[in-house]
Design a protein around this motif. Structure first.
Motif: not given
Length: 341
Positions: A27-31, A37-39, A53-61, A64-68
């Motif tokens: 799971w560590l390697g998968a993380w 992939n995210l960065l 686009t800037t707003e969408a990229s901020m939301k996505y980051f 995804q950071a919360l999920a990770s």
């Protein structure tokens, strides 16, 4: 603005992070692969001076950071608990807990709230990456957490229902594709739960349909439903859009009907008859809002000014590509595969 070399570098690291997640045995390697992939995807998203686009990229980051963060926290917690207590109660099973951050990463209902708004602010190429490549690694990780039948069935039902009803009142084609993707995620989860080979066939066809519809919309520069009614789109292009959209909705005899047919057949064999009826019913709702978008656009006459000469249609490379990708949406090539299965 980045040049093409930088874009290729980020695309290579994006695919490399995805392959690292798929091939990892821990799971560590998968993380770590998910983080690479995210960065890699964030710079591709911000390669535009548009504020949306800037707003969408901020939301996505942030999402995804919360999920990770939740994913690595749950993995560490399970590892520490297993060393002390070998038996976990039913509510805190590892498969249920690990599936939550993965569902948040993919935008599966009930954790889908960020997905349509992020799709709205992206370019068509980034929409294609978000709808296809970014779903492979988390979905394959979810194969390790499919033991809890009740939780998976609830997620499938919510994804099918939200993806169908959410697209009814949308004017943006990007948001309609986002809700359609949520609906397809429910079907993909069911295909994965029943058979891995069915999931592979469904995902390959889903990627083909998504590539077709995004290329057709990008070539014709269509982003809103109202733009389908204008006269600067040739009738042949509208017919191509119609075929691709009907394939995306799963209408026979187009290509999009084949994977749903396979899933329905597997569900009936495994005695999920009521579940299959519910999923078919809500798929008809997705067919309705695609038909609503194309019905008026197809039936409207192409008007022209009487004192102007008729405009000659130029058969250029863009129209040829649009026709080829639209013909991929027809169910011609998969027929031998159907008889083989």
């Amino acid at each position: 603005m980045y040049n093409h070399t930088t874009k290729m570098l980020f695309m290579m690291t994006l695919i490399g992070g995805m392959m690292m997640t798929i091939s990892s045995n821990s799971w560590l390697g998968a993380w770590m692969g998910l983080e690479i992939n995210l960065l890699s995807f964030i710079p591709l998203m911000t390669n535009n001076e548009n504020i949306f686009t800037t707003e969408a990229s901020m939301k996505y980051f942030l999402v995804q950071a919360l999920a990770s963060s939740v994913l690595i926290f749950i993995v560490m917690m399970i590892m520490s608990v297993k060393n002390e207590i070998l038996v976990l109660n039913k509510f805190t099973q590892p498969d249920t807990m690990l599936s939550l951050p993965l569902m948040l990463k993919m935008g599966i209902s009930p954790l889908h709230w960020w997905f349509p708004s992020v799709m709205e602010g992206l370019t068509w190429l980034n929409c294609l990456i978000l709808l296809t490549l970014q779903k492979i690694a988390p979905m394959l990780l979810m194969t390790n957490s499919l033991d809890n039948k009740s939780w998976i069935m609830i997620s499938i039902l919510m994804s099918v229902i939200v993806g169908s009803i959410g697209g009814l009142n949308q004017n943006s084609i990007r948001k309609m594709l986002a809700y359609s993707s949520i609906n397809h995620m429910g079907w993909l989860l069911m295909a994965m739960y029943l058979s891995m080979s069915t999931w592979i066939i469904y995902f390959i066809i889903y990627v083909t349909m998504t590539l077709s519809i995004i290329l057709v919309m990008s070539i014709n520069q269509v982003s809103l439903v109202n733009q389908m009614f204008v006269n600067n789109i040739y009738p042949i292009n509208k017919v191509m859009m119609f075929m691709v959209l009907m394939s995306m909705a799963g209408l026979p005899p187009f290509l999009g009907f084949l994977p749903k047919w396979l899933v329905i057949q597997s569900m009936v064999v495994n005695s999920y008859v009521v579940m299959s009826m519910i999923m078919i019913t809500f798929s008809l709702i997705t067919l309705y809002y695609y038909l609503r978008m194309m019905y008026a656009a197809i039936l409207l006459n192409k008007s022209s000014i009487s004192w102007m000469p008729p405009k000659v249609t130029q058969f250029n490379s863009s129209m040829l590509l649009s026709m080829v990708m639209s013909l991929l949406g027809m169910m011609l090539l998969p027929l031998p595969l159907t008889f083989y299965l």
